[in-house]
Motif scaffolding. Sequence first.
Motif, PDB file in Angstrom:
ATOM      1  N   ILE A  51      85.156 -48.081  56.245  1.00 52.16           N
ATOM      2  CA  ILE A  51      85.578 -49.011  57.285  1.00 52.16           C
ATOM      3  C   ILE A  51      84.354 -49.444  58.086  1.00 52.16           C
ATOM      4  CG2 ILE A  51      87.146 -49.302  59.242  1.00 52.16           C
ATOM      5  CD1 ILE A  51      88.491 -46.603  57.954  1.00 52.16           C
ATOM      6  N   PHE A  52      84.267 -50.734  58.397  1.00 52.52           N
ATOM      7  CA  PHE A  52      83.068 -51.245  59.063  1.00 52.52           C
ATOM      8  C   PHE A  52      83.373 -52.520  59.831  1.00 52.52           C
ATOM      9  CE2 PHE A  52      83.311 -52.398  54.608  1.00 52.52           C
ATOM     10  CZ  PHE A  52      83.251 -53.780  54.644  1.00 52.52           C
ATOM     11  N   THR A  77      89.495 -42.029  41.562  1.00 48.41           N
ATOM     12  CA  THR A  77      89.151 -42.312  42.956  1.00 48.41           C
ATOM     13  C   THR A  77      89.018 -43.810  43.162  1.00 48.41           C
ATOM     14  OG1 THR A  77      87.963 -40.211  43.114  1.00 48.41           O
ATOM     15  CG2 THR A  77      87.464 -41.867  44.787  1.00 48.41           C
ATOM     16  N   LYS A  78      89.594 -44.291  44.255  1.00 45.77           N
ATOM     17  CA  LYS A  78      89.478 -45.690  44.648  1.00 45.77           C
ATOM     18  C   LYS A  78      88.698 -45.752  45.956  1.00 45.77           C
ATOM     19  CE  LYS A  78      92.467 -46.992  41.479  1.00 45.77           C
ATOM     20  NZ  LYS A  78      91.983 -47.436  40.211  1.00 45.77           N
ATOM     21  N   VAL A  79      87.763 -46.674  46.050  1.00 47.12           N
ATOM     22  CA  VAL A  79      87.032 -46.911  47.285  1.00 47.12           C
ATOM     23  C   VAL A  79      87.518 -48.228  47.871  1.00 47.12           C
ATOM     24  CG1 VAL A  79      84.785 -47.265  48.363  1.00 47.12           C
ATOM     25  CG2 VAL A  79      85.013 -45.627  46.476  1.00 47.12           C
ATOM     26  N   LEU A  80      88.066 -48.151  49.077  1.00 47.34           N
ATOM     27  CA  LEU A  80      88.568 -49.327  49.771  1.00 47.34           C
ATOM     28  C   LEU A  80      87.609 -49.668  50.901  1.00 47.34           C
ATOM     29  CD1 LEU A  80      92.335 -48.291  50.077  1.00 47.34           C
ATOM     30  CD2 LEU A  80      91.117 -49.274  48.108  1.00 47.34           C
ATOM     31  N   CYS A  81      87.049 -50.858  50.869  1.00 48.92           N
ATOM     32  CA  CYS A  81      86.126 -51.318  51.903  1.00 48.92           C
ATOM     33  C   CYS A  81      86.920 -52.220  52.835  1.00 48.92           C
ATOM     34  CB  CYS A  81      84.955 -52.050  51.266  1.00 48.92           C
ATOM     35  SG  CYS A  81      83.929 -50.956  50.259  1.00 48.92           S
ATOM     36  N   ILE A  82      87.051 -51.801  54.099  1.00 48.50           N
ATOM     37  CA  ILE A  82      87.985 -52.430  55.030  1.00 48.50           C
ATOM     38  C   ILE A  82      87.264 -52.934  56.275  1.00 48.50           C
ATOM     39  CG2 ILE A  82      90.049 -52.036  56.433  1.00 48.50           C
ATOM     40  CD1 ILE A  82      90.696 -49.698  54.453  1.00 48.50           C
ATOM     41  N   SER A  83      87.546 -54.190  56.620  1.00 48.79           N
ATOM     42  CA  SER A  83      87.002 -54.772  57.849  1.00 48.79           C
ATOM     43  C   SER A  83      87.964 -55.853  58.324  1.00 48.79           C
ATOM     44  CB  SER A  83      85.617 -55.366  57.606  1.00 48.79           C
ATOM     45  OG  SER A  83      85.722 -56.561  56.859  1.00 48.79           O
ATOM     46  N   SER A 106      91.099 -56.796  53.923  1.00 50.21           N
ATOM     47  CA  SER A 106      90.910 -57.366  55.248  1.00 50.21           C
ATOM     48  C   SER A 106      92.090 -57.053  56.168  1.00 50.21           C
ATOM     49  CB  SER A 106      90.754 -58.888  55.132  1.00 50.21           C
ATOM     50  OG  SER A 106      90.692 -59.473  56.413  1.00 50.21           O
ATOM     51  N   ASP A 107      91.756 -56.737  57.411  1.00 50.67           N
ATOM     52  CA  ASP A 107      92.737 -56.486  58.468  1.00 50.67           C
ATOM     53  C   ASP A 107      92.780 -57.690  59.417  1.00 50.67           C
ATOM     54  OD1 ASP A 107      94.575 -55.021  60.016  1.00 50.67           O
ATOM     55  OD2 ASP A 107      93.000 -53.955  61.109  1.00 50.67           O
ATOM     56  N   LEU A 129      86.649 -55.616  66.676  1.00 53.11           N
ATOM     57  CA  LEU A 129      86.262 -55.297  65.298  1.00 53.11           C
ATOM     58  C   LEU A 129      86.452 -53.797  65.058  1.00 53.11           C
ATOM     59  CD1 LEU A 129      83.023 -57.434  64.856  1.00 53.11           C
ATOM     60  CD2 LEU A 129      85.369 -57.975  64.137  1.00 53.11           C
ATOM     61  N   HIS A 130      86.371 -53.386  63.806  1.00 54.27           N
ATOM     62  CA  HIS A 130      86.502 -51.968  63.465  1.00 54.27           C
ATOM     63  C   HIS A 130      85.169 -51.252  63.645  1.00 54.27           C
ATOM     64  CE1 HIS A 130      90.367 -53.016  62.114  1.00 54.27           C
ATOM     65  NE2 HIS A 130      90.141 -53.163  60.830  1.00 54.27           N
ATOM     66  N   SER A 131      85.257 -50.016  64.096  1.00 51.16           N
ATOM     67  CA  SER A 131      84.057 -49.184  64.167  1.00 51.16           C
ATOM     68  C   SER A 131      83.733 -48.667  62.764  1.00 51.16           C
ATOM     69  CB  SER A 131      84.267 -48.029  65.147  1.00 51.16           C
ATOM     70  OG  SER A 131      85.341 -47.208  64.738  1.00 51.16           O
ATOM     71  N   ARG A 132      82.535 -48.164  62.605  1.00 51.15           N
ATOM     72  CA  ARG A 132      82.110 -47.660  61.293  1.00 51.15           C
ATOM     73  C   ARG A 132      82.663 -46.243  61.102  1.00 51.15           C
ATOM     74  NH1 ARG A 132      78.730 -50.050  58.841  1.00 51.15           N
ATOM     75  NH2 ARG A 132      77.433 -50.695  60.574  1.00 51.15           N
TER      76      ARG A 132
END
Length: 168
Positions: A51-52, A77-83, A106-107, A129-132
């Motif tokens: 998350i970033f 394993t799945k890696v979800l990159c979320i922002s 995306s959120d 925004l989201h924190s890291r």
Amino acid sequence: MARVTLKGNEIQTSGTLPKVGTKAPDFKLTTTELNTKSLSDFLGSKVVLNIFPSVDTGTCAQSVRQFNQEAAELENTKVLCISRDLPFALGRFCGAEGLNNVTSLSDYKDGCFGKDYGLDFTTGPLEALHSRCVIVLDENGTVKYTEQVSEITEEPNYKAALEALLDD
């Protein structure tokens, strides 16, 4: 709320990350193809939530690259990159970089993910925004590991997150 810094200046988040051992809150996030994904779509796989704030910053982009590289070696394993980036920006970045081992989500629609996970910035120049953060989930959606990166310009502890995937 968590207190983190941006170049040494304190900023706050909306809450605290889910506790290790608890079920992760469900979510509805938007893919780069404008489809909706929820946590239940990933049950049965281990999940890394990377998350970033925005893929358009160097540190955020590097975290996506690094997890993409690491994900190629991971089983089940799945890696979800979320922002909160628009899905188009996430798709453009991953396409230009040739990153296909991560899922960008995306959120942007309602920000519920950031609120439900307690990681939205509530003060400072990155407010809303989201924190890291990194959150690792087991196959059942139970939280195994969390990291709230204390200085937003720094990368997360990739090694600790990946080691949490191995702990059973």
